[in-house]
Design a protein around this motif. Structure first.
Motif, PDB file in Angstrom:
ATOM      1  N   ALA A  77       0.827  -1.198   0.000  1.00  0.00           N
ATOM      2  CA  ALA A  77       0.000   0.000   0.000  1.00  0.00           C
ATOM      3  C   ALA A  77       0.866   1.254   0.000  1.00  0.00           C
ATOM      4  O   ALA A  77       0.510   2.272  -0.599  1.00  0.00           O
ATOM      5  N   GLY A  78       2.024   1.167   0.663  1.00  0.00           N
ATOM      6  CA  GLY A  78       2.924   2.318   0.696  1.00  0.00           C
ATOM      7  C   GLY A  78       3.456   2.666  -0.684  1.00  0.00           C
ATOM      8  O   GLY A  78       3.525   3.838  -1.057  1.00  0.00           O
ATOM      9  N   ALA A 112       7.156   2.532   5.250  1.00  0.00           N
ATOM     10  CA  ALA A 112       7.305   1.711   4.050  1.00  0.00           C
ATOM     11  C   ALA A 112       6.215   0.637   4.009  1.00  0.00           C
ATOM     12  O   ALA A 112       5.036   0.948   4.102  1.00  0.00           O
ATOM     13  N   GLY A 113       6.603  -0.648   3.910  1.00  0.00           N
ATOM     14  CA  GLY A 113       5.632  -1.738   3.851  1.00  0.00           C
ATOM     15  C   GLY A 113       5.443  -2.426   5.185  1.00  0.00           C
ATOM     16  O   GLY A 113       5.219  -3.643   5.239  1.00  0.00           O
ATOM     17  N   LEU A 114       5.493  -1.663   6.263  1.00  0.00           N
ATOM     18  CA  LEU A 114       5.418  -2.252   7.600  1.00  0.00           C
ATOM     19  C   LEU A 114       4.095  -2.976   7.834  1.00  0.00           C
ATOM     20  O   LEU A 114       4.051  -4.034   8.468  1.00  0.00           O
ATOM     21  N   ALA A 115       3.002  -2.422   7.316  1.00  0.00           N
ATOM     22  CA  ALA A 115       1.697  -3.054   7.527  1.00  0.00           C
ATOM     23  C   ALA A 115       1.663  -4.451   6.927  1.00  0.00           C
ATOM     24  O   ALA A 115       1.099  -5.388   7.524  1.00  0.00           O
ATOM     25  N   GLU A 116       2.258  -4.618   5.742  1.00  0.00           N
ATOM     26  CA  GLU A 116       2.270  -5.931   5.101  1.00  0.00           C
ATOM     27  C   GLU A 116       3.120  -6.926   5.893  1.00  0.00           C
ATOM     28  O   GLU A 116       2.765  -8.101   6.027  1.00  0.00           O
ATOM     29  N   THR A 117       4.240  -6.466   6.418  1.00  0.00           N
ATOM     30  CA  THR A 117       5.079  -7.344   7.236  1.00  0.00           C
ATOM     31  C   THR A 117       4.349  -7.773   8.507  1.00  0.00           C
ATOM     32  O   THR A 117       4.392  -8.940   8.909  1.00  0.00           O
ATOM     33  N   TRP A 134       9.948 -10.127   5.627  1.00  0.00           N
ATOM     34  CA  TRP A 134      10.463  -8.873   6.185  1.00  0.00           C
ATOM     35  C   TRP A 134      10.843  -7.871   5.100  1.00  0.00           C
ATOM     36  O   TRP A 134      11.075  -6.699   5.396  1.00  0.00           O
ATOM     37  N   LEU A 135      10.896  -8.295   3.850  1.00  0.00           N
ATOM     38  CA  LEU A 135      11.351  -7.400   2.781  1.00  0.00           C
ATOM     39  C   LEU A 135      10.459  -6.174   2.574  1.00  0.00           C
ATOM     40  O   LEU A 135      10.974  -5.085   2.310  1.00  0.00           O
ATOM     41  N   PRO A 136       9.135  -6.291   2.660  1.00  0.00           N
ATOM     42  CA  PRO A 136       8.315  -5.101   2.414  1.00  0.00           C
ATOM     43  C   PRO A 136       8.638  -3.919   3.315  1.00  0.00           C
ATOM     44  O   PRO A 136       8.429  -2.769   2.930  1.00  0.00           O
ATOM     45  N   MET A 137       9.114  -4.178   4.550  1.00  0.00           N
ATOM     46  CA  MET A 137       9.371  -3.073   5.468  1.00  0.00           C
ATOM     47  C   MET A 137      10.763  -2.468   5.293  1.00  0.00           C
ATOM     48  O   MET A 137      11.153  -1.581   6.040  1.00  0.00           O
ATOM     49  N   SER A 138      11.515  -2.927   4.297  1.00  0.00           N
ATOM     50  CA  SER A 138      12.825  -2.348   4.018  1.00  0.00           C
ATOM     51  C   SER A 138      12.645  -0.920   3.514  1.00  0.00           C
ATOM     52  O   SER A 138      12.124  -0.691   2.416  1.00  0.00           O
ATOM     53  N   VAL A 193      -0.528   4.830   8.309  1.00  0.00           N
ATOM     54  CA  VAL A 193      -0.671   4.346   9.682  1.00  0.00           C
ATOM     55  C   VAL A 193      -0.714   2.822   9.685  1.00  0.00           C
ATOM     56  O   VAL A 193      -1.310   2.199   8.816  1.00  0.00           O
ATOM     57  N   ASN A 194      -0.058   2.225  10.655  1.00  0.00           N
ATOM     58  CA  ASN A 194      -0.065   0.777  10.812  1.00  0.00           C
ATOM     59  C   ASN A 194      -0.134   0.461  12.303  1.00  0.00           C
ATOM     60  O   ASN A 194       0.135   1.328  13.147  1.00  0.00           O
ATOM     61  N   PRO A 195      -0.479  -0.767  12.677  1.00  0.00           N
ATOM     62  CA  PRO A 195      -0.678  -1.079  14.109  1.00  0.00           C
ATOM     63  C   PRO A 195       0.542  -0.823  14.983  1.00  0.00           C
ATOM     64  O   PRO A 195       0.400  -0.347  16.113  1.00  0.00           O
ATOM     65  N   LEU A 196       1.745  -1.118  14.482  1.00  0.00           N
ATOM     66  CA  LEU A 196       2.935  -0.953  15.304  1.00  0.00           C
ATOM     67  C   LEU A 196       3.208   0.520  15.589  1.00  0.00           C
ATOM     68  O   LEU A 196       3.434   0.924  16.734  1.00  0.00           O
TER      69      LEU A 196
END
Length: 415
Positions: A77-78, A112-117, A134-138, A193-196
């Motif tokens: 989504a990012g 970045a892609g933290l929500a997907e991770t 873990w790659l999406p949040m790179s 925005v993401n949960p973390l």
């Protein structure tokens, strides 16, 4: 020294702003967003979120994936949001005849892609997710992937300095232009925005005092909001049919290194960033028509920023924070504020004046322990040609940007 500084400024190429795209809880339409800001819309009060999905960006990302231009980990989504914001600028620069290798893409982000991770990790609670998860949040992936989607081959990279990242990306784009590395730069920032992230800031918000109002939002926990903005910058005043009507004339960056998260309570770094921005723009405090405050609604930031802004402007320059309306966009905050500054100046050039964003309605109390500022508390029409934007972040990262109207369009056309 002053003479040398003046000579240096005279030799530097102007950095023109040709366009701005933005995204926030109020949507993507600049005119509608500005109307809501001037009417005092409050995310804090009603929690309404009208974010427009990144449909075009998602479609472009999926097409690029199907064509083998990006990896599976980039389908986030990012990335869709970044492409949605960048695509109009890329199309405009390419249509103006600028080669793909002469267009930079500099993006600020922290999520970045933290929500997907997080989603993939939640799907495997009994064992560690596969390393690929873990790659999406790179953080470094998004700018290069967006450039690949849009067919750009110039410099493409990410800045991640927390809540100054988007504003710093704008300054970085300007530096690339002045170095003549590129002819156009698409620069700014965004965060989703993401949960973390949400949980982390709720923890911070739980420690802020309640029962009073600072100069921007109710202290009931820090309100986060998705979004950000990208600007199309160039040292060329004319790109195809586009004639720039405003420019980025100065910026100042400092680092307090005071604490891992808390700002220097004296505001010394913030004050120096603003002074440096004004000095680089060859402007005095009295030249500024409006100040877009960082104004997070947290006790330490508001106290520090109020002191710094008061030390420079007193209670003369109209000022407001945007976060009561759109929430804290993290890496996108400074870039979004920059886009709002550009819209205020553009409106002034078009109609002779503009309606300033409302800080807090006049009927709401202020925290009188903060240094007094000229906060916009009721609808106010102003001639707004020069705007200073603040962004501050964890670790004592500070930046201020200054935007200004182009004085003579005919002169700009013939530069």
């Amino acid at each position: 020294m002053r003479e040398q500084s003046a000579q240096r400024r005279a030799a530097e190429k102007p950095v023109y702003v040709h366009a701005a795209t933005l995204s926030c809880v109020l949507g993507r339409d600049g005119a509608a967003v500005m109307k809501a800001l001037s009417e005092g819309f409050s995310l804090v009060d009603n929690g309404a979120k009208r974010t427009t999905p990144a449909h075009e960006g998602a479609a472009l990302v999926e097409a690029a994936f199907q064509a083998g231009k990006i990896a599976p980990a980039d389908r986030t989504a990012g990335l869709a949001e970044l492409v949605e914001l960048a695509a109009p600028h890329a199309h405009r620069a390419l249509a103006a005849g600028i080669k793909p290798e002469d267009i930079a893409l500099v993006a600020g982000t922290t999520t970045a892609g933290l929500a997907e991770t997080i989603s993939q990790a939640a799907a495997a609670p009994d064992h560690a997710p596969h390393p690929q998860a873990w790659l999406p949040m790179s953080l470094g992936r998004s700018a290069g992937a967006a450039a690949a989607v849009l067919g750009l081959t110039g410099p493409a990279y990410v800045l991640s300095t927390a809540c100054t990242a988007g504003a710093k990306a704008v300054a970085e784009g300007a530096r690339l232009l002045r170095s003549e590395r590129v002819r156009a730069a698409i620069a700014g920032g965004f965060d989703l925005v993401n949960p973390l992230t949400d949980a982390g800031f709720l923890a911070l918000g739980a420690r802020t005092p309640k029962g009073s109002l600072p100069f921007c939002t109710a202290r009931e926990g820090l309100a986060l909001g998705p979004g950000g903005a990208l600007l199309l910058l160039s040292t060329e005043p004319v790109l195809g049919e586009s004639v720039a009507r405003l420019k980025l004339v100065g910026w100042g960056e400092t680092s307090d290194a005071h604490h891992i998260s808390a700002p220097d309570p004296t505001g010394a770094g913030a004050l120096l960033a603003m002074r440096t921005a004004l000095r680089s723009a060859d402007l005095a405090p009295d030249d500024i028509d409006f100040v877009v405050l960082h104004g997070t609604g947290t006790d330490q930031n508001d106290r520090m920023e109020a002191s710094a802004v008061h030390a420079l402007f007193g209670d003369k320059a109209p000022a407001a924070s945007l976060k009561r309306a759109v929430g804290h966009q993290l890496a996108g905050a400074g870039a979004f504020a920059g886009a709002v500054a550009c819209l205020l100046i553009s409106d002034t050039l078009r109609t002779g004046e503009t309606t300033l964003p409302l800080n807090t309605p006049a009927e709401l109390p202020l925290d009188l322990t903060l240094a007094p500022l000229a906060l916009v508390r009721s609808p106010e029409r102003r001639h707004c040609r020069r705007v200073l934007v603040n962004a501050f972040a964890f670790g004592g990262s500070n930046i201020s940007l200054v935007f200004e109207a182009v004085d003579d369009v005919k002169e700009a056309k013939h530069r």
